[in-house]
Write an enzyme that holds these catalytic residues in place. Structure first.
Site, PDB file in Angstrom:
ATOM      1  N   LYS A  18       0.895  -1.229   0.158  1.00 53.48           N
ATOM      2  CA  LYS A  18      -0.134  -0.103   0.011  1.00 53.48           C
ATOM      3  C   LYS A  18       0.827   1.238   0.062  1.00 53.48           C
ATOM      4  O   LYS A  18       1.673   1.404   0.795  1.00 53.48           O
ATOM      5  CB  LYS A  18      -0.761   0.040   1.280  1.00 53.48           C
ATOM      6  CG  LYS A  18      -1.607   1.043   1.377  1.00 53.48           C
ATOM      7  CD  LYS A  18      -3.097   1.590   0.727  1.00 53.48           C
ATOM      8  CE  LYS A  18      -3.805   2.461   0.927  1.00 53.48           C
ATOM      9  NZ  LYS A  18      -4.445   2.082   2.349  1.00 53.48           N
ATOM     10  N   VAL A  19       0.674   2.146  -0.847  1.00 47.98           N
ATOM     11  CA  VAL A  19       1.459   3.332  -1.002  1.00 47.98           C
ATOM     12  C   VAL A  19       0.520   4.439  -1.498  1.00 47.98           C
ATOM     13  O   VAL A  19      -0.663   4.278  -1.561  1.00 47.98           O
ATOM     14  CB  VAL A  19       2.590   3.125  -2.238  1.00 47.98           C
ATOM     15  CG1 VAL A  19       3.482   2.064  -1.916  1.00 47.98           C
ATOM     16  CG2 VAL A  19       2.025   3.067  -3.505  1.00 47.98           C
ATOM     17  N   SER A  20       1.036   5.687  -1.256  1.00 44.88           N
ATOM     18  CA  SER A  20       0.457   6.982  -1.836  1.00 44.88           C
ATOM     19  C   SER A  20       0.475   7.116  -3.247  1.00 44.88           C
ATOM     20  O   SER A  20       1.352   6.834  -3.995  1.00 44.88           O
ATOM     21  CB  SER A  20       1.155   8.205  -1.165  1.00 44.88           C
ATOM     22  OG  SER A  20       1.102   8.351   0.286  1.00 44.88           O
TER      23      SER A  20
ATOM     24  N   THR B 202       0.112  11.531  -0.728  1.00 41.06           N
ATOM     25  CA  THR B 202      -1.133  12.041  -1.596  1.00 41.06           C
ATOM     26  C   THR B 202      -1.588  13.697  -1.018  1.00 41.06           C
ATOM     27  O   THR B 202      -1.878  14.407  -1.717  1.00 41.06           O
ATOM     28  CB  THR B 202      -2.220  11.301  -1.741  1.00 41.06           C
ATOM     29  OG1 THR B 202      -1.906  10.143  -2.473  1.00 41.06           O
ATOM     30  CG2 THR B 202      -3.414  11.914  -3.002  1.00 41.06           C
ATOM     31  N   ALA B 203      -1.650  13.461   0.375  1.00 45.09           N
ATOM     32  CA  ALA B 203      -2.006  14.674   0.953  1.00 45.09           C
ATOM     33  C   ALA B 203      -1.227  15.720   0.927  1.00 45.09           C
ATOM     34  O   ALA B 203      -1.780  16.801   0.449  1.00 45.09           O
ATOM     35  CB  ALA B 203      -2.154  14.125   2.661  1.00 45.09           C
TER      36      ALA B 203
ATOM     37  N   HIS C  43      -7.065  10.378   7.297  1.00 44.18           N
ATOM     38  CA  HIS C  43      -7.764   9.202   7.996  1.00 44.18           C
ATOM     39  C   HIS C  43      -8.717   9.654   8.900  1.00 44.18           C
ATOM     40  O   HIS C  43      -9.574  10.655   8.774  1.00 44.18           O
ATOM     41  CB  HIS C  43      -6.482   8.237   8.566  1.00 44.18           C
ATOM     42  CG  HIS C  43      -5.787   7.654   7.577  1.00 44.18           C
ATOM     43  ND1 HIS C  43      -6.211   7.149   6.496  1.00 44.18           N
ATOM     44  CD2 HIS C  43      -4.454   7.336   7.731  1.00 44.18           C
ATOM     45  CE1 HIS C  43      -5.084   6.883   5.660  1.00 44.18           C
ATOM     46  NE2 HIS C  43      -3.976   6.858   6.402  1.00 44.18           N
TER      47      HIS C  43
END
Length: 304
Positions: A54-56, A129-130, A170
């Site tokens: 799991k990655v951005s 991404t944020a 989140h």
């Protein structure tokens, strides 16, 4: 041989991958799991450390030579964007009553983004991404200083005055008001209003030469199907990795981040990814990437 998998301990990931991790997906290999924040997995993926990871989405330009992007299992949706938080009096006045209830976000009275010029902002990772969304949003008047801070430390540090603002993700969108903070901007709301597209947050990648992306997508979709069919089956597993969250926050977290895009990105999901990476590349924030070569390739993976 066991498949190495790296995901976050967040409820959406543990909920989605419960069946795969526990050997309940027919035909899938055994899985060895590493739990880590996405900033850690972004860096580990650059070393090819995991078979599935799991990655951005923001990290894809550095990873697609070695990994396929899978069309399922990740986090993408609407109403689930990162928030920029502040405790400043100016932010409070401009945002009005935006912090009045759980999950409230800044409304039409939000201050101009120029208010962050000269500010120090805590972010959860420089390839998240944020942070990429934040850079796009604040491009005309960026803050004076950025510091990468572990996600769980950001809100207390902003509340204590260590940083002028914090970028959070989140479950923080459900709990930030408890720290006396105000939402300066909801970057998901800004993105959706500007593009009409959902917001792409976290992606699942399969390492080239180690995992068949079509098979991996099938395993993950079956794991998602089982999660939805019997939510109680994963409850203890999810809660054991979300020890600092109340059960109600866990449920809201899963309800927001596990959605139709988790099972399949579809045309809207891939369009969102292409828009994010295209805009960021045009702005010189990331290297350019090539998207799906044909419409059929969207059904399996992105290629670099």
């Amino acid at each position: 041989m066991a498949l190495s998998l790296a995901i976050s301990p967040c409820p959406n990931d543990t909920f989605v991958f419960h069946a795969l991790v526990h050997g309940r997906v027919p035909g899938a290999p055994p899985v060895e799991v590493t739990y880590a924040d996405v900033d850690v997995t972004n860096t580990a993926a650059e070393r090819g450390a995991f078979d599935l990871v799991k990655v951005s989405y923001a990290a894809l330009p550095w990873l697609l030579d070695d990994y396929h992007l899978l069309p399922c299992g990740g986090a993408l949706g609407r109403g689930c964007g990162p928030l920029v938080l502040t405790r400043s009096a100016a932010g409070d006045r401009a945002a009005g009553d935006s912090a009045a209830g759980d999950g409230a976000t800044a409304g039409a009275g939000r201050p101009d983004r120029a208010d962050l010029s000269g500010a120090t902002v805590a972010v959860p990772g420089d390839r998240t991404t944020a942070y990429l969304l934040f850079r796009l949003w604040s491009a005309e008047r960026p803050p004076a200083r950025i510091e990468v801070v572990p996600f769980h430390e950001i809100m207390p540090a902003v509340a204590a005055g260590k940083y002028d603002a914090g970028l959070v993700i989140h479950e923080a969108r459900f709990t930030y008001h408890r720290h006396g903070l105000t939402a300066l901007v909801d970057l998901g709301e800004w993105w959706e209003g500007d593009t009409g597209l959902p917001i792409p947050l976290g992606a699942i990648l399969a390492r080239k030469g180690a995992v068949d992306p079509v098979a991996a997508a099938g395993w993950i979709r079956e794991s998602v199907r089982q999660a939805w069919a019997d939510p109680a089956a994963s409850r203890d597993y999810v809660l054991s990795h979300a020890q600092e969250m109340e059960p109600d926050v866990v449920d809201r977290h899963i309800g927001l981040y596990v959605n139709e895009f988790t099972a399949d990105l579809g045309d809207a999901g891939f369009a969102a990814v292409e828009a994010l990476l295209g805009r960021a590349a045009d702005a010189g924030l990331i290297p350019p990437t090539s998207g799906p070569q044909t419409s059929s390739s969207r059904a399996t993976a992105w290629t670099s």
